[in-house]
Design a protein around this motif. Structure first.
Motif, PDB file in Angstrom:
ATOM      1  N   ARG A  81      -6.649   6.310   2.074  1.00  0.00           N
ATOM      2  CA  ARG A  81      -5.987   6.773   3.290  1.00  0.00           C
ATOM      3  C   ARG A  81      -6.022   8.296   3.427  1.00  0.00           C
ATOM      4  NH1 ARG A  81      -1.953   3.734   5.637  1.00  0.00           N
ATOM      5  NH2 ARG A  81      -1.879   5.445   7.147  1.00  0.00           N
ATOM      6  N   ALA A  82      -6.027   9.008   2.308  1.00  0.00           N
ATOM      7  CA  ALA A  82      -6.075  10.464   2.363  1.00  0.00           C
ATOM      8  C   ALA A  82      -6.915  10.981   1.209  1.00  0.00           C
ATOM      9  CB  ALA A  82      -4.669  11.060   2.306  1.00  0.00           C
ATOM     10  N   LEU A  83      -7.688  12.015   1.464  1.00  0.00           N
ATOM     11  CA  LEU A  83      -8.477  12.607   0.404  1.00  0.00           C
ATOM     12  C   LEU A  83      -8.640  14.104   0.616  1.00  0.00           C
ATOM     13  CD1 LEU A  83     -12.239  11.758   0.886  1.00  0.00           C
ATOM     14  CD2 LEU A  83     -10.533  10.688   2.306  1.00  0.00           C
ATOM     15  N   VAL A 141       4.837  10.271   3.522  1.00  0.00           N
ATOM     16  CA  VAL A 141       5.259  11.538   4.133  1.00  0.00           C
ATOM     17  C   VAL A 141       4.058  12.297   4.690  1.00  0.00           C
ATOM     18  CG1 VAL A 141       6.324  13.774   3.689  1.00  0.00           C
ATOM     19  CG2 VAL A 141       7.301  11.711   2.671  1.00  0.00           C
ATOM     20  N   ILE A 142       2.938  12.248   3.985  1.00  0.00           N
ATOM     21  CA  ILE A 142       1.752  12.974   4.442  1.00  0.00           C
ATOM     22  C   ILE A 142       1.293  12.449   5.798  1.00  0.00           C
ATOM     23  CG2 ILE A 142      -0.718  13.300   3.955  1.00  0.00           C
ATOM     24  CD1 ILE A 142       0.047  13.603   1.018  1.00  0.00           C
ATOM     25  N   GLU A 143       1.372  11.123   6.003  1.00  0.00           N
ATOM     26  CA  GLU A 143       0.998  10.563   7.299  1.00  0.00           C
ATOM     27  C   GLU A 143       1.930  11.066   8.402  1.00  0.00           C
ATOM     28  OE1 GLU A 143      -0.030   6.276   9.407  1.00  0.00           O
ATOM     29  OE2 GLU A 143       1.200   6.326   7.593  1.00  0.00           O
ATOM     30  N   THR A 144       3.221  11.164   8.101  1.00  0.00           N
ATOM     31  CA  THR A 144       4.174  11.679   9.087  1.00  0.00           C
ATOM     32  C   THR A 144       3.839  13.115   9.463  1.00  0.00           C
ATOM     33  OG1 THR A 144       5.931  10.250   8.223  1.00  0.00           O
ATOM     34  CG2 THR A 144       6.608  12.139   9.534  1.00  0.00           C
ATOM     35  N   LEU A 145       3.558  13.943   8.469  1.00  0.00           N
ATOM     36  CA  LEU A 145       3.180  15.330   8.731  1.00  0.00           C
ATOM     37  C   LEU A 145       1.882  15.399   9.532  1.00  0.00           C
ATOM     38  CD1 LEU A 145       3.926  16.797   5.189  1.00  0.00           C
ATOM     39  CD2 LEU A 145       5.225  17.269   7.271  1.00  0.00           C
ATOM     40  N   ALA A 146       0.921  14.542   9.181  1.00  0.00           N
ATOM     41  CA  ALA A 146      -0.353  14.535   9.887  1.00  0.00           C
ATOM     42  C   ALA A 146      -0.171  14.137  11.351  1.00  0.00           C
ATOM     43  CB  ALA A 146      -1.331  13.584   9.195  1.00  0.00           C
ATOM     44  N   ILE A 170       1.202  19.605   4.045  1.00  0.00           N
ATOM     45  CA  ILE A 170       0.234  18.568   3.666  1.00  0.00           C
ATOM     46  C   ILE A 170      -0.533  19.000   2.424  1.00  0.00           C
ATOM     47  CG2 ILE A 170      -1.907  17.420   4.364  1.00  0.00           C
ATOM     48  CD1 ILE A 170      -0.801  17.403   7.241  1.00  0.00           C
ATOM     49  N   VAL A 171      -0.978  20.247   2.407  1.00  0.00           N
ATOM     50  CA  VAL A 171      -1.708  20.775   1.255  1.00  0.00           C
ATOM     51  C   VAL A 171      -0.851  20.674  -0.012  1.00  0.00           C
ATOM     52  CG1 VAL A 171      -2.622  22.897   0.214  1.00  0.00           C
ATOM     53  CG2 VAL A 171      -3.202  22.311   2.580  1.00  0.00           C
ATOM     54  N   ALA A 172       0.406  21.107   0.088  1.00  0.00           N
ATOM     55  CA  ALA A 172       1.291  21.086  -1.081  1.00  0.00           C
ATOM     56  C   ALA A 172       1.574  19.665  -1.549  1.00  0.00           C
ATOM     57  CB  ALA A 172       2.599  21.795  -0.748  1.00  0.00           C
ATOM     58  N   GLY A 173       1.635  18.719  -0.604  1.00  0.00           N
ATOM     59  CA  GLY A 173       1.926  17.339  -0.965  1.00  0.00           C
ATOM     60  C   GLY A 173       0.734  16.560  -1.466  1.00  0.00           C
ATOM     61  N   ASP A 176      -3.506  18.314  -6.193  1.00  0.00           N
ATOM     62  CA  ASP A 176      -3.037  18.079  -7.562  1.00  0.00           C
ATOM     63  C   ASP A 176      -2.641  19.419  -8.173  1.00  0.00           C
ATOM     64  OD1 ASP A 176      -2.505  17.141 -10.067  1.00  0.00           O
ATOM     65  OD2 ASP A 176      -4.598  16.811 -10.623  1.00  0.00           O
ATOM     66  N   ILE A 177      -1.413  19.854  -7.873  1.00  0.00           N
ATOM     67  CA  ILE A 177      -0.912  21.131  -8.362  1.00  0.00           C
ATOM     68  C   ILE A 177      -0.017  20.864  -9.567  1.00  0.00           C
ATOM     69  CG2 ILE A 177       0.376  23.212  -7.779  1.00  0.00           C
ATOM     70  CD1 ILE A 177      -0.213  22.551  -4.814  1.00  0.00           C
ATOM     71  N   PRO A 178      -0.377  21.347 -10.751  1.00  0.00           N
ATOM     72  CA  PRO A 178       0.438  21.064 -11.945  1.00  0.00           C
ATOM     73  C   PRO A 178       1.839  21.632 -11.797  1.00  0.00           C
ATOM     74  CG  PRO A 178      -1.691  22.029 -12.535  1.00  0.00           C
ATOM     75  CD  PRO A 178      -1.547  22.169 -11.056  1.00  0.00           C
ATOM     76  N   GLU A 179       2.795  20.945 -12.421  1.00  0.00           N
ATOM     77  CA  GLU A 179       4.141  21.491 -12.486  1.00  0.00           C
ATOM     78  C   GLU A 179       4.125  22.765 -13.322  1.00  0.00           C
ATOM     79  OE1 GLU A 179       6.767  18.575 -13.995  1.00  0.00           O
ATOM     80  OE2 GLU A 179       6.250  17.062 -12.497  1.00  0.00           O
ATOM     81  N   HIS A 180       5.162  23.572 -13.160  1.00  0.00           N
ATOM     82  CA  HIS A 180       5.214  24.846 -13.882  1.00  0.00           C
ATOM     83  C   HIS A 180       5.051  24.605 -15.383  1.00  0.00           C
ATOM     84  CE1 HIS A 180       6.235  28.961 -14.771  1.00  0.00           C
ATOM     85  NE2 HIS A 180       7.172  28.560 -15.622  1.00  0.00           N
ATOM     86  N   GLY A 181       4.108  25.331 -15.959  1.00  0.00           N
ATOM     87  CA  GLY A 181       3.893  25.213 -17.405  1.00  0.00           C
ATOM     88  C   GLY A 181       2.987  24.060 -17.782  1.00  0.00           C
TER      89      GLY A 181
END
Length: 297
Positions: A81-83, A141-146, A170-173, A176-181
């Motif tokens: 659905r999203a990539l 949520v990403i679909e709602t934002l889109a 959308i980018v932030a959600g 694949d952004i690692p959590e801090h550390g």
């Protein structure tokens, strides 16, 4: 930032069923398509910039995708659905049946993404996230934002910063952004990468992926992936994958009445003897003996 996206695109058997809607924003281009692909339709996409594609209906039964030319039949997978497609990563698609679909394309300038992500996660983590492809089926949520972005693309009603902030969310959600550390250290996979890999393997009925497919799932080259995977798990990718298949075989042996031969076929072993050999190597017993032990506990 004035920005005009550039993408090599070839399509065959795909046609828009409504006028294409688009809107240029700061360092990004938003394009909404309502289209139909015929059975056997195909396409090729290659962009020097990162891009995001979000479908508003489930296309996984109808569209297959691959990052390899001629990869269909060996290295293809269902369209999600999203990539997120990193810059310079080619994508081939193929329709297995006629299907109408709608999707939002977000073409993003790399510098714009870095400017958005770096203050929060750091330049190193941002660059690493931009290199990792993402494919998800659960969009919620990403679909709602889109959908809100599409409204602003089709009928702009607010200052462009509103649409730009929606794209940023959308980018932030999605990325694949690692959590801090959680950045990779000493050549090891991150927890997020392992979770993504486990999810991808579990989605396959036989739990089988090639090393190239496993590497692509976490956005690494095949040779580098094999090295850091061994550092992370103590096993080669194929040893680890075989272990997960044997775990699934144990689950089927204890919770179902399937024969050993049926389980071997379901998990992609060539025959019962193949499963028995692998099972004994890992569990220390044959499948039949292991099942008997479980029944007497």
């Amino acid at each position: 930032m004035n920005y005009r996206h550039s993408m090599t695109c070839y399509t065959e058997g795909i046609r828009p069923v409504a006028p294409v809607q688009w809107r240029g924003l700061d360092g990004m281009m938003s394009v909404f398509w309502d289209a139909e692909g015929q059975s056997g339709a195909r396409a090729y996409y290659l962009s020097p910039d990162p891009r995001i594609v979000i479908f508003f209906n489930d296309v996984s039964p109808h569209i297959r995708m691959s990052n390899r030319e001629g990869g269909f039949g060996q290295h293809d997978r269902p369209m999600t659905r999203a990539l997120y497609v990193p810059a310079g990563v080619p994508l081939w698609t193929n329709f297995t049946s006629t299907h109408r679909f709608s999707h939002l394309d977000l073409h993003l300038h790399k510098d714009r993404l870095l400017r958005f992500l770096s203050p929060s996660v750091g330049t190193s983590a941002a660059l690493a996230a931009l290199r990792r492809p993402v494919e998800i089926q659960d969009v919620r949520v990403i679909e709602t934002l889109a959908s809100l972005v599409v409204d602003e693309v089709s009928n702009p009603s607010k200052h462009p910063v509103f649409a730009e902030s929606l794209v940023g969310s959308i980018v932030a959600g999605l990325l694949d952004i690692p959590e801090h550390g959680a950045e990779p250290t000493n050549g090891r996979l991150t927890q997020a990468q392992m979770k993504k890999l486990i999810s991808r393997v579990n989605d396959r009925p036989d739990c089988r992926l090639t090393v190239a497919e496993m590497a692509g799932t976490v956005g690494l080259s095949e040779s580098w992936f094999a090295n850091v995977f061994k550092q992370t798990t103590g096993k080669t990718p194929l040893q680890w994958q075989l272990g997960r298949r044997i775990e699934l075989a144990q689950k089927l042996l204890s919770e179902s009445d399937l024969t050993v031969a049926d389980i071997a076929a379901q998990l992609g072993f060539s025959d019962q003897a193949h499963l028995t050999k692998a099972f004994r190597q890992i569990a220390g017993e044959t499948p039949a003996a292991w099942r008997r032990l479980q029944q007497h506990r």
